[in-house]
Scaffold this motif. Sequence first.
Motif, PDB file in Angstrom:
ATOM      1  N   VAL A  55       8.257  -7.554   3.113  1.00 12.49           N
ATOM      2  CA  VAL A  55       7.819  -6.810   1.932  1.00 12.49           C
ATOM      3  C   VAL A  55       6.345  -6.444   2.053  1.00 12.49           C
ATOM      4  CG1 VAL A  55       7.421  -6.955  -0.567  1.00 12.49           C
ATOM      5  CG2 VAL A  55       9.574  -7.782   0.406  1.00 12.49           C
ATOM      6  N   GLU A  56       5.524  -7.382   2.515  1.00 13.14           N
ATOM      7  CA  GLU A  56       4.104  -7.095   2.670  1.00 13.14           C
ATOM      8  C   GLU A  56       3.866  -6.029   3.728  1.00 13.14           C
ATOM      9  OE1 GLU A  56       1.502  -8.033   0.772  1.00 13.14           O
ATOM     10  OE2 GLU A  56       3.173  -8.733  -0.468  1.00 13.14           O
ATOM     11  N   LEU A  67       5.944  -3.655   4.445  1.00  8.83           N
ATOM     12  CA  LEU A  67       6.374  -2.401   3.844  1.00  8.83           C
ATOM     13  C   LEU A  67       5.323  -1.849   2.894  1.00  8.83           C
ATOM     14  CD1 LEU A  67       8.310  -0.146   3.315  1.00  8.83           C
ATOM     15  CD2 LEU A  67       9.707  -1.672   1.913  1.00  8.83           C
ATOM     16  N   ARG A  68       4.669  -2.699   2.158  1.00  8.22           N
ATOM     17  CA  ARG A  68       3.592  -2.228   1.298  1.00  8.22           C
ATOM     18  C   ARG A  68       2.482  -1.587   2.135  1.00  8.22           C
ATOM     19  NH1 ARG A  68       1.724  -5.838  -3.672  1.00  8.22           N
ATOM     20  NH2 ARG A  68       0.735  -3.811  -4.050  1.00  8.22           N
ATOM     21  N   ALA A  84       8.826  -4.193  -2.762  1.00 10.13           N
ATOM     22  CA  ALA A  84       7.512  -3.651  -2.426  1.00 10.13           C
ATOM     23  C   ALA A  84       6.953  -2.822  -3.575  1.00 10.13           C
ATOM     24  CB  ALA A  84       7.601  -2.812  -1.157  1.00 10.13           C
ATOM     25  N   ASN A 107       3.787  -2.018  -9.043  1.00  8.01           N
ATOM     26  CA  ASN A 107       2.772  -2.264  -8.018  1.00  8.01           C
ATOM     27  C   ASN A 107       1.874  -1.061  -7.763  1.00  8.01           C
ATOM     28  OD1 ASN A 107       3.485  -4.895  -7.667  1.00  8.01           O
ATOM     29  ND2 ASN A 107       4.589  -4.612  -5.742  1.00  8.01           N
TER      30      ASN A 107
END
Length: 401
Positions: free
Chosen positions: A242-243, A245-246, A268, A318
């Motif tokens: 996920v990180e 992908l961010r 994300a 986010n």
Amino acid sequence: MAVPTPAVLVLEDGTRYAGRAYGAQGRTLGELVFATGMTGYQETLTDPSYAGQIVIQTAPHIGNTGMNDEDMESRRIWVAGYVVRDPSRIVSNHRSQRSLDEELVATGIVGIAGIDTRAVTRHIRDLGAMRAGIFSGEDAGLSEEQQLDIVRSGREMSGLNLSAEVSVTDAAVTAAVGEKIGNLAVLDLGVKQSTIDNLARRGFEVHVLPATSTLEQILAVDPVAVFYSNGPGDPAASDSQVEVLRGVLDEGLPFFGICFGNQLLGRALGLETYKLPFGHRGINQPVIDRSTGKVEITAHNHGFAVKAPLDGPFESPNGYGRLEVSHVDLNDDVVEGLNALDIPAFSVQYHPEAAAGPHDANYLFDRFADLVRTHAGRGSSSGDAAYRDPVISPDSHRKDA
């Protein structure tokens, strides 16, 4: 005629189904799920998304077309165990190279046959997917209490990260077919060969990277876009992906995710995921594409889903701008797709490569290719709701893969 070897399927709630050994003998544990496809058992068995799961085939007759090397969706069979009602006694397809039973034995997959698989499926539909075990050979002689204790000691799917178990360990490249769009970084969370082939046919040079890849390693292949594949496990246990992908979204790279990749995009963007009672597995799920109004029959294999508002655009928690739910399952209103309106990213919860399954959703690969071309034509700018543009015409789903 050889005497059948007894076997038993034991569920964590204490329910037991007696049958005969099929494939390898011994014991196996996993989450018990059902797949409703009437065909395509080889694609099911070799789909990495089924890692850690004992699969029940609801179709009563399995194995009549045998197994071959061409239809393998990955390098091996991934199911933890296999449950069928009536395995075929003969193989009657000219493409077959070996029987299903031979393949299960050779790869050590413990199975059971001769039980009412639809009765087991109804049980799972009522109570939800649960841990189970198949016991045959010497393990069939264990007491009922011992078998149940073993099943209940098995791992839960919730909180389980399986990506590293199914992913490649070294990068692999598939050349683009026809005019090349550019390099595509595919994070292998359990990717299927048909997905790679579909992406290559759209003009991407496909770089399949290990699930543990960092943002720097992804950027090192000089990608024009990034793709997250399907895969097994709980998306809530995949913080590192996920990180990464961010970071991809922050770089402004176009992104497409399917199945597990959809869930990770949701995370994300700041959305939550949750476990479905018994999941969607099979090749007959009706999904509406809200951009075209088309209802597609689609191939699914997921036990988790994204929680998101179904009505109208909403803001990413986010900070990635406006989002919308692009696809919805018509059986139960589960979110089946996400579309970012201010950044070049979208995803679907199902399998547009449809191996096996209907090809109604194959147009999504075209949509992704068009998104990448459109983004390249604009440079790296974003943020004017322009990412609705790559919607293909309503009849584009009829294109052959």
